[in-house]
Motif scaffolding. Structure first.
Motif, PDB file in Angstrom:
ATOM      1  N   SER A 164       0.811  -1.122   0.078  1.00 33.09           N
ATOM      2  CA  SER A 164       0.017   0.408   0.347  1.00 33.09           C
ATOM      3  C   SER A 164       1.002   0.926   0.377  1.00 33.09           C
ATOM      4  O   SER A 164       1.863   1.196   0.572  1.00 33.09           O
ATOM      5  CB  SER A 164      -0.799   0.242   1.194  1.00 33.09           C
ATOM      6  OG  SER A 164      -0.132  -0.251   2.189  1.00 33.09           O
ATOM      7  N   ILE A 166       0.843   4.982   1.053  1.00 31.49           N
ATOM      8  CA  ILE A 166      -0.764   5.855   1.614  1.00 31.49           C
ATOM      9  C   ILE A 166      -1.044   7.719   0.959  1.00 31.49           C
ATOM     10  O   ILE A 166      -1.683   7.663   0.456  1.00 31.49           O
ATOM     11  CB  ILE A 166      -0.153   6.297   2.820  1.00 31.49           C
ATOM     12  CG1 ILE A 166      -0.262   4.950   3.539  1.00 31.49           C
ATOM     13  CG2 ILE A 166      -0.932   7.379   3.231  1.00 31.49           C
ATOM     14  CD1 ILE A 166       0.060   5.314   4.887  1.00 31.49           C
ATOM     15  N   GLY A 169      -2.466   7.285  -2.636  1.00 27.04           N
ATOM     16  CA  GLY A 169      -3.548   6.909  -2.556  1.00 27.04           C
ATOM     17  C   GLY A 169      -3.890   5.326  -3.372  1.00 27.04           C
ATOM     18  O   GLY A 169      -5.082   5.337  -4.012  1.00 27.04           O
ATOM     19  N   THR A 170      -2.799   4.785  -3.688  1.00 24.94           N
ATOM     20  CA  THR A 170      -2.721   3.505  -4.645  1.00 24.94           C
ATOM     21  C   THR A 170      -2.428   2.008  -3.830  1.00 24.94           C
ATOM     22  O   THR A 170      -1.488   2.111  -2.688  1.00 24.94           O
ATOM     23  CB  THR A 170      -1.571   4.193  -5.384  1.00 24.94           C
ATOM     24  OG1 THR A 170      -0.207   3.605  -4.908  1.00 24.94           O
ATOM     25  CG2 THR A 170      -2.087   5.105  -6.230  1.00 24.94           C
ATOM     26  N   THR A 207      -5.458   2.562  -8.246  1.00 24.70           N
ATOM     27  CA  THR A 207      -5.954   3.514  -7.496  1.00 24.70           C
ATOM     28  C   THR A 207      -7.239   3.128  -6.612  1.00 24.70           C
ATOM     29  O   THR A 207      -7.886   2.684  -6.716  1.00 24.70           O
ATOM     30  CB  THR A 207      -6.164   4.678  -8.189  1.00 24.70           C
ATOM     31  OG1 THR A 207      -5.232   5.270  -9.159  1.00 24.70           O
ATOM     32  CG2 THR A 207      -6.619   6.040  -7.603  1.00 24.70           C
ATOM     33  N   GLY A 209      -7.965   5.067  -2.777  1.00 24.11           N
ATOM     34  CA  GLY A 209      -8.515   6.268  -2.700  1.00 24.11           C
ATOM     35  C   GLY A 209      -7.222   6.487  -1.461  1.00 24.11           C
ATOM     36  O   GLY A 209      -6.064   6.421  -1.322  1.00 24.11           O
ATOM     37  N   SER A 212      -4.723   5.054   1.733  1.00 23.72           N
ATOM     38  CA  SER A 212      -4.221   3.845   1.487  1.00 23.72           C
ATOM     39  C   SER A 212      -3.512   3.286   2.338  1.00 23.72           C
ATOM     40  O   SER A 212      -2.536   3.631   2.146  1.00 23.72           O
ATOM     41  CB  SER A 212      -4.505   3.190   0.423  1.00 23.72           C
ATOM     42  OG  SER A 212      -3.225   3.730  -0.539  1.00 23.72           O
ATOM     43  N   GLU A 213      -4.056   2.561   3.594  1.00 23.70           N
ATOM     44  CA  GLU A 213      -2.959   2.123   4.650  1.00 23.70           C
ATOM     45  C   GLU A 213      -3.133   0.829   5.033  1.00 23.70           C
ATOM     46  O   GLU A 213      -2.405  -0.372   3.869  1.00 23.70           O
ATOM     47  CB  GLU A 213      -2.473   2.463   5.757  1.00 23.70           C
ATOM     48  CG  GLU A 213      -1.532   2.849   6.522  1.00 23.70           C
ATOM     49  CD  GLU A 213      -1.696   2.791   7.406  1.00 23.70           C
ATOM     50  OE1 GLU A 213      -1.008   2.702   9.085  1.00 23.70           O
ATOM     51  OE2 GLU A 213      -2.374   4.323   8.032  1.00 23.70           O
ATOM     52  N   ASN A 228      -8.710   3.267   3.165  1.00 24.66           N
ATOM     53  CA  ASN A 228      -8.929   4.677   2.953  1.00 24.66           C
ATOM     54  C   ASN A 228      -8.888   5.309   4.245  1.00 24.66           C
ATOM     55  O   ASN A 228      -9.659   5.798   4.605  1.00 24.66           O
ATOM     56  CB  ASN A 228      -9.251   4.775   1.540  1.00 24.66           C
ATOM     57  CG  ASN A 228      -9.009   3.718   0.645  1.00 24.66           C
ATOM     58  OD1 ASN A 228      -7.941   3.317   0.760  1.00 24.66           O
ATOM     59  ND2 ASN A 228     -10.185   3.701  -0.103  1.00 24.66           N
ATOM     60  N   SER A 229      -7.941   5.904   4.789  1.00 27.18           N
ATOM     61  CA  SER A 229      -8.037   6.384   5.707  1.00 27.18           C
ATOM     62  C   SER A 229      -8.361   7.791   5.714  1.00 27.18           C
ATOM     63  O   SER A 229      -9.000   7.963   6.475  1.00 27.18           O
ATOM     64  CB  SER A 229      -6.736   6.811   6.885  1.00 27.18           C
ATOM     65  OG  SER A 229      -5.818   7.250   6.223  1.00 27.18           O
ATOM     66  N   GLN A 230      -8.277   8.314   4.900  1.00 27.26           N
ATOM     67  CA  GLN A 230      -8.726   9.834   4.775  1.00 27.26           C
ATOM     68  C   GLN A 230     -10.039  10.148   4.303  1.00 27.26           C
ATOM     69  O   GLN A 230     -11.086  10.882   4.545  1.00 27.26           O
ATOM     70  CB  GLN A 230      -7.305  10.610   3.195  1.00 27.26           C
ATOM     71  CG  GLN A 230      -6.601  11.233   4.280  1.00 27.26           C
ATOM     72  CD  GLN A 230      -5.694  11.776   3.284  1.00 27.26           C
ATOM     73  OE1 GLN A 230      -5.126  12.072   2.088  1.00 27.26           O
ATOM     74  NE2 GLN A 230      -4.087  10.818   3.606  1.00 27.26           N
ATOM     75  N   THR A 247     -16.118   0.573  -4.640  1.00 25.77           N
ATOM     76  CA  THR A 247     -16.286   1.474  -3.553  1.00 25.77           C
ATOM     77  C   THR A 247     -16.832   1.037  -2.109  1.00 25.77           C
ATOM     78  O   THR A 247     -17.966   1.682  -2.646  1.00 25.77           O
ATOM     79  CB  THR A 247     -15.438   2.652  -3.513  1.00 25.77           C
ATOM     80  OG1 THR A 247     -14.638   2.622  -4.829  1.00 25.77           O
ATOM     81  CG2 THR A 247     -15.129   3.133  -2.933  1.00 25.77           C
TER      82      THR A 247
END
Length: 348
Positions: A164, A166, A169-170, A207, A209, A212-213, A228-230, A247
């Motif tokens: 991941s 971060i 976002g991929t 991609t 979001g 992504s972590e 996706n934390s954000q 999603t």
């Protein structure tokens, strides 16, 4: 690269004072970021059997296939001042060994164990690689070209690697591909014969979001779910197609980790900013329950038999024990301040 012994002088003293009990065949390993320790927890009693020092800023831990050793990433963030060591723990004798120095590969974070190797990400260096446990040296490095390459998952047959990223976002899907034979005259004597050209790794970026972590691969190997934390969403990736097929608006802002249950029916998501662990039905692809655990959570570790899941409630200084049948908290483990990464070890 060589092994260094930065904190070796006090390792034996620390280990002797914290150990003394025989570790069970199956153990839950819990990192304490505050205490800089790794705790061996007896899953039957939920009591700490031993604690060993692991150096500064420990974030993730992984056990070897035989359950005799554990490796811990000393992170230090993904910037210029990031750390560059993997702590090494002898689980049988319950003591810390000399750490592995990764040199310029700074910011080690995500860990996995596959093919007899310890796999790691080095966030500040934008790479992932592997360490040979026998030599304690890095034997493989591959650059992602992505900022904050954070977590890693390696298939046991070494055919695919997932990371991941971060900041972009991929999720990177790495696959081994065999290059096509070159056109023209046959290779000179002593060169590779047709069909013997070495396989190469190809990166496919998906991609998923913002932020992504945490992610996991479904037990059947067909899907990857990325938290996706954000964005607060869960991206469902079809691995064969290398594309997002759904999603899920799961409202999981601050999402840290995502893990499937062993039967693949549920996915649990922890959030650093939330009081609950979100439970998603994999078939329905929607949130079916939120389990209150405290003031935020990080690491998630599934019990292999699917009976329980352990969630590191970092700000509350305990690990919550959740019954996977009732989806309720049934206990708490005191394994040290600010618990985070966890792993399961089975000694063989």
């Amino acid at each position: 690269m060589r092994r260094v012994s930065t904190f070796a002088p006090f390792v034996l003293l620390f280990a002797a004072g914290a150990s003394g009990q025989v570790a069970p065949k199956e153990s839950l390993l819990v990192l304490s970021k505050h205490d800089h320790t790794l705790a061996i927890v007896d899953p039957a009693t939920l009591k700490v059997v031993a604690k060993m020092p692991v150096g500064d800023d420990p974030h993730e831990v992984i056990a070897t296939a035989d359950g005799k050793m554990a490796y811990v990433s000393n992170y230090g963030g993904g910037g210029v001042g990031a750390l560059h060591t993997l702590a090494v723990i002898d689980l049988v004798n319950q003591k810390a060994l000399a750490p592995i120095d990764l040199g310029a590969l700074r910011g080690p974070h995500g860990l996995d164990f596959a093919g007899g190797k310890v796999w790691f990400t080095a966030e500040a260096a934008k790479v992932f690689g592997s360490v040979d446990p026998a030599s304690g040296k890095v034997d493989f490095i591959l650059g992602s070209g992505r900022n904050r390459t954070h977590m890693i998952y390696v298939t046991q047959d070494l055919s695919r690697i997932f990371t991941s990223n971060i900041q972009s976002g991929t999720v990177s899907v790495w696959e081994k591909v065999r290059p096509s034979l070159p056109s023209g005259p046959p290779p000179p004597a002593g060169g590779p014969a047709p069909g013997q050209f070495p396989a190469e790794w190809s990166q496919f970026l998906v991609t998923v979001g913002a932020g992504s972590e945490g992610f996991d691969v479904s037990p059947d190997g067909k899907e990857l779910w990325a938290a996706n934390s954000q964005a607060g969403t869960i991206a469902v990736v079809n691995i064969a197609e290398k594309s997002v097929v759904r999603t899920i608006n799961a409202n999981v802002r601050g999402a840290n980790r995502l893990k499937f249950t062993p039967d693949g029916k549920l996915a649990l998501v922890s959030s650093l900013n939330g009081a609950d662990v979100a439970v998603l039905d994999v078939g329905l692809k929607e949130v079916v329950k939120r389990i209150p655990v405290g003031h935020g959570a990080a690491g998630i570790e599934m019990q292999p038999d699917g009976a329980r899941v352990f969630v590191a409630c970092t700000p509350d200084n305990y690990v919550a024990v959740i019954d996977l049948k009732t989806l309720a908290v049934t206990g708490k483990i005191d394994a040290g301040g600010n618990p985070d990464g966890m792993a399961w070890a089975v000694q063989k």
